[in-house]
Design an enzyme around this catalytic site. Structure first.
Site, PDB file in Angstrom:
ATOM      1  N   ARG A  75       0.838  -1.203   0.000  1.00  0.00           N
ATOM      2  CA  ARG A  75       0.000   0.000   0.000  1.00  0.00           C
ATOM      3  C   ARG A  75       0.872   1.252   0.000  1.00  0.00           C
ATOM      4  O   ARG A  75       0.598   2.216  -0.721  1.00  0.00           O
ATOM      5  CB  ARG A  75      -0.933  -0.009   1.213  1.00  0.00           C
TER       6      ARG A  75
ATOM      7  N   SER B  37     -12.914 -10.742  -1.687  1.00  0.00           N
ATOM      8  CA  SER B  37     -11.652 -10.228  -1.153  1.00  0.00           C
ATOM      9  C   SER B  37     -11.797  -8.760  -0.815  1.00  0.00           C
ATOM     10  O   SER B  37     -12.324  -7.975  -1.615  1.00  0.00           O
ATOM     11  CB  SER B  37     -10.516 -10.397  -2.170  1.00  0.00           C
TER      12      SER B  37
ATOM     13  N   GLN C  92      -9.455  -6.822  -0.878  1.00  0.00           N
ATOM     14  CA  GLN C  92      -8.538  -6.129  -1.789  1.00  0.00           C
ATOM     15  C   GLN C  92      -9.276  -5.513  -2.978  1.00  0.00           C
ATOM     16  O   GLN C  92      -8.767  -4.577  -3.604  1.00  0.00           O
ATOM     17  CB  GLN C  92      -7.466  -7.087  -2.289  1.00  0.00           C
TER      18      GLN C  92
ATOM     19  N   GLU D 257      -5.676 -14.661   7.583  1.00  0.00           N
ATOM     20  CA  GLU D 257      -4.304 -15.115   7.369  1.00  0.00           C
ATOM     21  C   GLU D 257      -3.847 -16.073   8.470  1.00  0.00           C
ATOM     22  O   GLU D 257      -2.901 -16.838   8.278  1.00  0.00           O
ATOM     23  CB  GLU D 257      -3.343 -13.919   7.325  1.00  0.00           C
TER      24      GLU D 257
ATOM     25  N   ARG E  41       1.255 -19.829   3.734  1.00  0.00           N
ATOM     26  CA  ARG E  41       0.589 -20.116   5.008  1.00  0.00           C
ATOM     27  C   ARG E  41       0.552 -21.616   5.306  1.00  0.00           C
ATOM     28  O   ARG E  41       0.532 -22.009   6.480  1.00  0.00           O
ATOM     29  CB  ARG E  41      -0.823 -19.548   5.012  1.00  0.00           C
TER      30      ARG E  41
ATOM     31  N   LYS F  42       7.294 -15.934  -0.446  1.00  0.00           N
ATOM     32  CA  LYS F  42       6.281 -14.990  -0.914  1.00  0.00           C
ATOM     33  C   LYS F  42       6.145 -13.807   0.039  1.00  0.00           C
ATOM     34  O   LYS F  42       5.966 -12.667  -0.389  1.00  0.00           O
ATOM     35  CB  LYS F  42       4.943 -15.721  -1.040  1.00  0.00           C
TER      36      LYS F  42
END
Length: 436
Positions: free
Chosen positions: A30, A169, A171, A318, A393, A418
């Protein structure tokens, strides 16, 4: 570590370590975009150095951004004039790049072709592309609503009001808001559909926009969860910005304190975080962790007993996989909900974790939007692999399980690069009781 397998270390007793974690991916990407859209040069300090952030930097450079890296500090000149009439952007499998950069690309005078890893072509982006078209952008996706697609930038976007379903999402909303101050009429985004997951990430976007000088209004039609965001057109000045440690990546380490009955301290835990810090600590506490805050640090100590809990993880998805690993070693059953959208992330996370734990004798059942975890004795047979599905994850979940289940070998653990390239090294040090 073998290039194909990583043997997750088993704990020989309570772990005790103090850790310094890398910067937040979500905040880094961001900040990079806000810096590129600012009216004067910016410096982003403590940038995460990982694949997702490298892809974001590469994308901004492709769009004409002047970016200079000095270790973990990144200097960015104002403006993103594209370096030609045709530009290619590789999003890899980074949702933040795939969903944050199209609006920026529409502000350049270039045709910007987006593509990425095979899995990225399966991740939801159609609602964002439709919204950008409604706001005046020209986008060719062949009717797929997915990668690959081309944004035909004209140097400006009219902007205005738009409605979309962002239940796939958060996002999708942030991808519109970040570039909104540069749209001629700003943007007014209304969500219509099932609840938006990861709302704290939209709040992160809103707070960072405001800190950079943008005028942002939010409201809620039900009086609870925001579903409307308005960003006025105007200047942006990110300036000198410091990135917080990644609290999502703190999750597995805090889980290690629970699993081993040990104590883990995270250095520089933010006092007023842009991330969902309270939600993370609430779940850790409910599962049996004792939380103590210092002047700049935070320590979680496990009791040696892991509680089974029922928790809505919608705001901290997450942590679903590491927490599922903890729950598989708990004293009673757990139910996690609010994470159905994670089926469309790096992999179908709910199916993946259920399959891998059940292969060791566990009992994890999938729900439409979550998991039910009933603890059972787990055993890793000699040479048994824990598949990562190219998902960072999943690597972290395998590490947490390995603390209490000796012999777990995680496949393609390098995919954790990642968001945390040094994860396995720091994890092994944690188990040995070494600070980092």
């Amino acid at each position: 570590m073998d290039s194909g397998r990583w043997r997750a270390p088993a704990a020989q007793g309570p772990v005790r370590a103090t850790l310094r974690l890398p910067g937040s991916k979500s905040i880094t990407n961001r900040a990079l975009i806000l810096a590129a859209l600012s009216d004067s040069p910016s410096v982003v300090r403590g940038v995460l150095k990982a694949r997702d952030t490298s892809l974001a930097i590469g994308a901004l450079r492709a769009l004409g951004g002047s970016i200079h890296e000095h270790g973990a500090d990144v200097g960015i000149a104002a403006g993103t004039p594209a370096r030609g009439s045709a530009v290619r952007v590789d999003v890899g499998n980074a949702g933040t790049v795939m969903r944050f950069l199209p609006a920026v690309a529409a502000l350049t005078p270039a045709a910007v072709a987006f593509d990425g890893d095979p899995r990225a072509r399966e991740r939801p982006v159609g609602a964002l592309l439709s919204a950008l078209r409604s706001l005046g952008a020209s986008i060719d996706d062949g009717g797929r609503g997915a990668l690959p697609f081309t944004v035909h930038g004209t140097g400006s976007v009219p902007g205005g009001p738009v409605t979309l379903d962002a239940s796939g999402s958060s996002q999708l909303v942030s991808g519109l808001l970040l570039a909104a101050p540069r749209f001629d009429g700003g943007v007014a985004v209304r969500h219509s559909g099932p609840p938006v997951p990861s709302l704290p990430h939209i709040e992160m976007t809103v707070r960072m926009l405001r800190d950079a000088g943008a005028t942002v209004e939010t409201s809620s039609s039900d009086g609870h969860r925001p579903d409307f965001w308005r960003v006025a057109p105007g200047r942006l000045e990110l300036g000198d910005f410091a990135v917080e440690p990644d609290l999502s990546n703190a999750g597995p380490f805090l889980a290690a304190a629970l699993v081993t009955g040990g104590s883990v301290t995270i250095r520089h835990w933010p006092a007023d975080s842009l991330q969902a810090a309270d939600a993370i600590l609430d779940v850790i506490s409910r599962m049996g962790g004792s939380v103590a805050r210092g002047a700049q640090d935070l320590t979680v100590t496990g009791s040696g007993l892991i509680n089974g809990i029922d928790a809505d993880l919608r705001d901290i998805p997450e942590l679903c996989l590491p927490l599922t690993a903890v729950a598989a070693l708990a004293s009673g059953p757990s139910t996690f909900t609010g994470v159905g959208h994670t089926r469309a992330q790096e992999t179908d996370r709910l199916a993946a974790i259920a399959k891998e734990i059940n292969a060791m004798g566990g009992d994890v059942a999938e729900l439409p939007d979550g998991l039910v975890v009933r603890p059972r004795p787990l055993r890793a047979a000699p040479g048994q692999a824990f598949a990562s599905y190219d998902d960072h994850r999943m690597v972290m979940a395998g590490a947490v399980l390995g603390l209490g289940v000796p012999g777990i070998e995680v496949l393609n653990a390098a995919t954790v690069g990642k968001t945390f390239p040094d994860f396995t090294t720091v994890w092994e040090g944690l188990v040995r009781g070494e600070d980092s």
